[in-house]
Design an enzyme around this catalytic site. Structure first.
Site, PDB file in Angstrom:
ATOM      1  N   HIS A   1      -2.052  -5.483   1.569  1.00 51.93           N
ATOM      2  CA  HIS A   1      -3.356  -6.123   1.348  1.00 51.93           C
ATOM      3  C   HIS A   1      -3.122  -7.538   0.856  1.00 51.93           C
ATOM      4  O   HIS A   1      -2.190  -7.776   0.088  1.00 51.93           O
ATOM      5  CB  HIS A   1      -4.155  -5.364   0.277  1.00 51.93           C
ATOM      6  CG  HIS A   1      -5.343  -6.132  -0.230  1.00 51.93           C
ATOM      7  ND1 HIS A   1      -6.582  -6.037   0.353  1.00 51.93           N
ATOM      8  CD2 HIS A   1      -5.455  -7.055  -1.229  1.00 51.93           C
ATOM      9  CE1 HIS A   1      -7.419  -6.870  -0.276  1.00 51.93           C
ATOM     10  NE2 HIS A   1      -6.756  -7.496  -1.238  1.00 51.93           N
TER      11      HIS A   1
ATOM     12  N   GLU B   1      -9.364 -10.496  -7.643  1.00 50.46           N
ATOM     13  CA  GLU B   1      -8.370  -9.434  -7.467  1.00 50.46           C
ATOM     14  C   GLU B   1      -7.206  -9.581  -8.449  1.00 50.46           C
ATOM     15  O   GLU B   1      -6.687  -8.577  -8.947  1.00 50.46           O
ATOM     16  CB  GLU B   1      -7.895  -9.425  -6.009  1.00 50.46           C
ATOM     17  CG  GLU B   1      -9.027  -9.003  -5.073  1.00 50.46           C
ATOM     18  CD  GLU B   1      -8.678  -8.978  -3.600  1.00 50.46           C
ATOM     19  OE1 GLU B   1      -9.462  -8.411  -2.817  1.00 50.46           O
ATOM     20  OE2 GLU B   1      -7.628  -9.533  -3.211  1.00 50.46           O
TER      21      GLU B   1
ATOM     22  N   LYS C   1       0.819  -1.220   0.000  1.00 48.31           N
ATOM     23  CA  LYS C   1       0.000   0.000   0.000  1.00 48.31           C
ATOM     24  C   LYS C   1       0.860   1.281   0.000  1.00 48.31           C
ATOM     25  O   LYS C   1       2.059   1.227   0.295  1.00 48.31           O
ATOM     26  CB  LYS C   1      -0.931  -0.031   1.219  1.00 48.31           C
ATOM     27  CG  LYS C   1      -1.984  -1.156   1.177  1.00 48.31           C
ATOM     28  CD  LYS C   1      -2.912  -1.068   2.391  1.00 48.31           C
ATOM     29  CE  LYS C   1      -3.987  -2.136   2.362  1.00 48.31           C
ATOM     30  NZ  LYS C   1      -4.898  -2.029   3.534  1.00 48.31           N
TER      31      LYS C   1
ATOM     32  N   ASN D   1      -1.858   0.249   6.949  1.00 44.47           N
ATOM     33  CA  ASN D   1      -1.310  -1.016   7.447  1.00 44.47           C
ATOM     34  C   ASN D   1      -0.459  -1.750   6.408  1.00 44.47           C
ATOM     35  O   ASN D   1      -0.245  -2.946   6.503  1.00 44.47           O
ATOM     36  CB  ASN D   1      -2.424  -1.897   8.016  1.00 44.47           C
ATOM     37  CG  ASN D   1      -3.495  -2.223   6.995  1.00 44.47           C
ATOM     38  OD1 ASN D   1      -3.358  -1.919   5.820  1.00 44.47           O
ATOM     39  ND2 ASN D   1      -4.565  -2.862   7.439  1.00 44.47           N
TER      40      ASN D   1
ATOM     41  N   TYR E   1     -12.631  -2.121  -3.655  1.00 36.53           N
ATOM     42  CA  TYR E   1     -13.077  -2.283  -2.267  1.00 36.53           C
ATOM     43  C   TYR E   1     -14.597  -2.211  -2.142  1.00 36.53           C
ATOM     44  O   TYR E   1     -15.103  -1.895  -1.057  1.00 36.53           O
ATOM     45  CB  TYR E   1     -12.429  -1.218  -1.381  1.00 36.53           C
ATOM     46  CG  TYR E   1     -11.017  -1.560  -0.927  1.00 36.53           C
ATOM     47  CD1 TYR E   1     -10.761  -2.687  -0.142  1.00 36.53           C
ATOM     48  CD2 TYR E   1      -9.940  -0.737  -1.246  1.00 36.53           C
ATOM     49  CE1 TYR E   1      -9.481  -2.998   0.300  1.00 36.53           C
ATOM     50  CE2 TYR E   1      -8.644  -1.045  -0.809  1.00 36.53           C
ATOM     51  CZ  TYR E   1      -8.435  -2.176  -0.036  1.00 36.53           C
ATOM     52  OH  TYR E   1      -7.161  -2.475   0.397  1.00 36.53           O
TER      53      TYR E   1
HETATM   54  P1  IDP Z   1      -7.960  -6.735   5.763  1.00 39.36           P
HETATM   55  O1  IDP Z   1      -7.135  -5.766   4.933  1.00 39.36           O
HETATM   56  O2  IDP Z   1      -7.186  -7.228   6.949  1.00 39.36           O
HETATM   57  O3  IDP Z   1      -8.559  -7.841   4.926  1.00 39.36           O
HETATM   58  P2  IDP Z   1     -10.609  -5.541   5.788  1.00 39.36           P
HETATM   59  O4  IDP Z   1     -11.597  -5.729   6.871  1.00 39.36           O
HETATM   60  O5  IDP Z   1     -10.837  -6.255   4.488  1.00 39.36           O
HETATM   61  O6  IDP Z   1      -9.152  -5.901   6.386  1.00 39.36           O
HETATM   62  O7  IDP Z   1     -10.521  -3.982   5.522  1.00 39.36           O
HETATM   63  C1  IDP Z   1      -9.839  -3.464   4.385  1.00 39.36           C
HETATM   64  C2  IDP Z   1      -8.944  -2.327   4.841  1.00 39.36           C
HETATM   65  O8  IDP Z   1      -9.756  -1.284   5.363  1.00 39.36           O
HETATM   66  C3  IDP Z   1      -7.996  -2.694   5.979  1.00 39.36           C
HETATM   67  O9  IDP Z   1      -6.770  -3.247   5.542  1.00 39.36           O
HETATM   68  C4  IDP Z   1      -7.788  -1.368   6.678  1.00 39.36           C
HETATM   69  O10 IDP Z   1      -6.750  -0.609   6.066  1.00 39.36           O
HETATM   70  C5  IDP Z   1      -9.113  -0.676   6.456  1.00 39.36           C
HETATM   71  N1  IDP Z   1      -9.959  -0.821   7.663  1.00 39.36           N
HETATM   72  C6  IDP Z   1     -10.618  -1.908   8.064  1.00 39.36           C
HETATM   73  N2  IDP Z   1     -11.288  -1.685   9.215  1.00 39.36           N
HETATM   74  C7  IDP Z   1     -11.018  -0.416   9.537  1.00 39.36           C
HETATM   75  C8  IDP Z   1     -11.427   0.410  10.622  1.00 39.36           C
HETATM   76  O11 IDP Z   1     -12.159   0.000  11.526  1.00 39.36           O
HETATM   77  N3  IDP Z   1     -10.953   1.682  10.611  1.00 39.36           N
HETATM   78  C9  IDP Z   1     -10.128   2.166   9.629  1.00 39.36           C
HETATM   79  N4  IDP Z   1      -9.729   1.409   8.587  1.00 39.36           N
HETATM   80  C10 IDP Z   1     -10.166   0.132   8.546  1.00 39.36           C
HETATM   81 MG    MG Z   2      -9.948  -7.748   3.356  1.00 38.38          MG
END
Ligand code: IDP
Ligand code: MG
Length: 140
Positions: A117, A128, A11, A114, A51
């Protein structure tokens, strides 16, 4: 276990900090082969489509803007059990609660920045991969 392919994206927060090589080392040291890879800039429209499963959630707009905010590296990774094993190597969505040896613990800044992905199922991986790669870009 069967050889699988998963989709990975380094990212913008990690690319900005010059971490693509360090992250690729972690990926390769964990036994994955990077069988396709390119550095691209995702448009806001592409990010919204990529997304769309999160549409309506409170973080959706910020997430899409963040992914479109700078260059990313998109990849296809291959390994036995790649999808599940890559989710483990990435670590928890929130770097704070991720285990020490994970990419997100090591390099993630926060839940929304973070660093990485990875696909969460076979269906998602197929979707994807074909979202970003044409067949003739996948050499293996
Ligand atoms: P993942 O990347 O671990 O699969 P997902 O639930 O698919 O997590 O969410 C996609 C992305 O959205 C996450 O990587 C994160 O950057 C962001 N995200 C998810 N939940 C939150 C939240 O509660 N607050 C802010 N960003 C979030
Ligand atoms: Mg995800």
């Amino acid at each position: 276990m069967a050889i699988e392919r998963t989709f990975s994206m380094i990212k913008p927060d990690a690319i900005k900090r010059n971490l693509s090589g360090a992250i690729n080392s972690m990926i390769e040291n964990a036994g994955f082969r990077i069988i396709a890879q390119k550095r691209i800039r995702i448009t806001l429209e592409q990010a919204q489509k990529f997304y769309d499963i999160h549409k309506g959630k409170p973080f959706y707009d910020d997430l899409c803007m963040f992914i479109a905010s700078g260059p990313v590296v998109v990849q296809i990774l291959e390994k036995d059990n790649a999808i599940e094993d890559y989710r483990k190597l990435m670590g928890d969505t929130n770097p704070e609660t991720a285990q020490d040896w994970t990419i997100r613990k090591k390099y993630g800044i926060s839940i929304d920045q973070n660093s990485i992905h990875g696909s969460d199922s076979v269906e998602t991986a197929n979707r994807e991969i074909s979202f970003f790669f044409k067949d003739d870009e996948i050499i293996g």
